[in-house]
Write an enzyme that holds these catalytic residues in place. Structure first.
Site, short mmCIF file in Angstrom:
data_model
loop_
_atom_site.label_atom_id
_atom_site.label_comp_id
_atom_site.label_asym_id
_atom_site.label_seq_id
_atom_site.Cartn_x
_atom_site.Cartn_y
_atom_site.Cartn_z
N ASP A 102 0.85 -1.18 0.00
CA ASP A 102 0.00 0.00 0.00
C ASP A 102 0.90 1.24 0.00
O ASP A 102 1.89 1.26 -0.72
CB ASP A 102 -0.94 -0.07 1.22
CG ASP A 102 -2.01 0.99 1.25
OD1 ASP A 102 -2.86 1.00 0.34
OD2 ASP A 102 -2.01 1.82 2.18
N TYR A 231 -2.28 10.49 3.13
CA TYR A 231 -3.32 11.17 2.33
C TYR A 231 -3.06 12.65 2.05
O TYR A 231 -3.40 13.14 0.98
CB TYR A 231 -4.69 10.98 3.02
CG TYR A 231 -5.01 9.52 3.15
CD1 TYR A 231 -5.35 8.76 2.03
CD2 TYR A 231 -4.91 8.86 4.37
CE1 TYR A 231 -5.60 7.41 2.13
CE2 TYR A 231 -5.15 7.51 4.48
CZ TYR A 231 -5.49 6.79 3.35
OH TYR A 231 -5.72 5.45 3.46
N HIS A 291 -6.88 -6.40 -1.69
CA HIS A 291 -5.94 -5.37 -1.24
C HIS A 291 -5.10 -5.81 -0.05
O HIS A 291 -4.05 -5.24 0.21
CB HIS A 291 -6.73 -4.10 -0.89
CG HIS A 291 -5.86 -2.90 -0.65
ND1 HIS A 291 -5.00 -2.40 -1.61
CD2 HIS A 291 -5.69 -2.12 0.44
CE1 HIS A 291 -4.36 -1.35 -1.13
NE2 HIS A 291 -4.76 -1.17 0.13
#
Length: 314
Positions: A102, A231, A291
């Site tokens: 990730d 983010y 994922h």
């Protein structure tokens, strides 16, 4: 899991939580994503240690049992990269094999591009080559406004969403949400966690005990750093020249990973464009992988990683 030893190592003004198992000169460093933590590599750590490697997994600064930066909202990708380099120096490790999942793949790519002499090989799961900066920002700009990445980039938005629930419920809903194969988009009057039906059971490969471990670690750290990196720092430009990673590399992608639906990403991988940046890259698609492939299909992932490590070590 009882074989895994836990310590804290002070680097660059913060104490990092370090999990370690195995001995020897061949070192594998595992870097987690979100909402993961060192624990997400539990199966891989034991497997590579049994195969003769020294396995190290950390909580990034601001995650789990590691310290936050003095001002968590000022944490950057380069902080994470420099922490790993400092950790290698602390343990007198000249060169290591890096495994990233990730957003944890991005520090791997940056480190391998900037410090190739420290990296013997690279494995990433779920993320092909990318580094923070204009190209990532452009890709994310093409995502729907209600997609979680764009929602969580807005200061205060995710905090308000998460703040409605206890930490265990937040982690449960994120794991459930991210296990799907589609890009789920919230309506204007919805938040990301509203997309998960609270009656949905955990994925069969994640136990209530696992969930409790994750929750306990995020209860310790909170989400201040986790929402900043990744983010809110995707625009950080870490590499100004054309990056290239020449060491042996492996990309493991699940066919059912929702990340493949990001604009242009699947074509970037399947067309071979990614090899313009990583010419010695091997790409493996797992038909059932999602994922969280390293937790979902640990034996398959362990075999792929160890086979690759052994090639790098010969």
């Amino acid at each position: 899991m009882e074989k895994i030893q836990h310590t804290h190592v002070e680097v660059r003004g913060v104490k990092l939580h370090v999990a370690e198992v195995g001995t020897g000169p061949k070192v594998v460093v595992f870097l987690h994503g979100f909402p993961e933590i060192w624990y997400s590599w539990r199966f891989q750590m034991i497997a590579v240690a049994n195969a003769g490697y020294r396995a190290i997994s950390i909580d990034f600064r601001g995650y789990g049992l590691s310290d936050h930066s003095a001002v968590p909202e000022k944490t950057t990708y380069m902080d994470l990269v420099q922490d790993v380099v400092a950790l290698l120096d602390y343990f007198t490790i000249n060169k290591a094999l890096l495994v990233g999942k990730d957003f944890g793949a991005l520090p791997v790519f940056i480190l391998a591009a900037l410090h190739p002499e420290r990296v013997a090989g690279v494995v990433t799961l779920g993320i092909p080559f990318m580094v923070p900066g204009p190209s990532v920002v452009q890709m994310l700009d093409n995502l729907p406004n209600g997609f979680y990445v764009k929602r969580w980039q807005v200061p205060g938005r995710a905090e308000a969403d998460f703040g409605r629930f206890d930490v265990k419920t937040v982690i449960r809903r994120i794991y459930t949400h991210f296990s799907g194969s589609e890009l789920q988009v919230a309506a204007d009057d919805q938040e990301t966690l509203d997309l998960v039906d609270p009656s949905t059971p955990l994925p069969p490969w994640l136990t209530e005990k696992d969930l409790s471990v994750y929750a306990s670690l995020y209860e310790k750290s909170g989400f201040r750093t986790a929402l900043t990196v990744p983010y809110r720092t995707f625009g950080e430009e870490c590499i100004t020249t054309d990056p290239k990673i020449n060491c042996p590399s492996l990309l493991i992608m699940g066919e059912k990973d929702y990340v493949l639906k990001f604009p242009g990403l699947e074509d970037f991988i399947r067309s071979g464009q990614v090899k313009n940046f990583m010419p010695n890259l091997e790409i493996i698609f797992s038909e059932e992988g999602n994922h969280f492939i390293q937790e979902q299909l640990p034996e398959q992932v362990n075999h792929l990683i160890i086979t690759f490590l052994n090639k790098c070590s010969t």
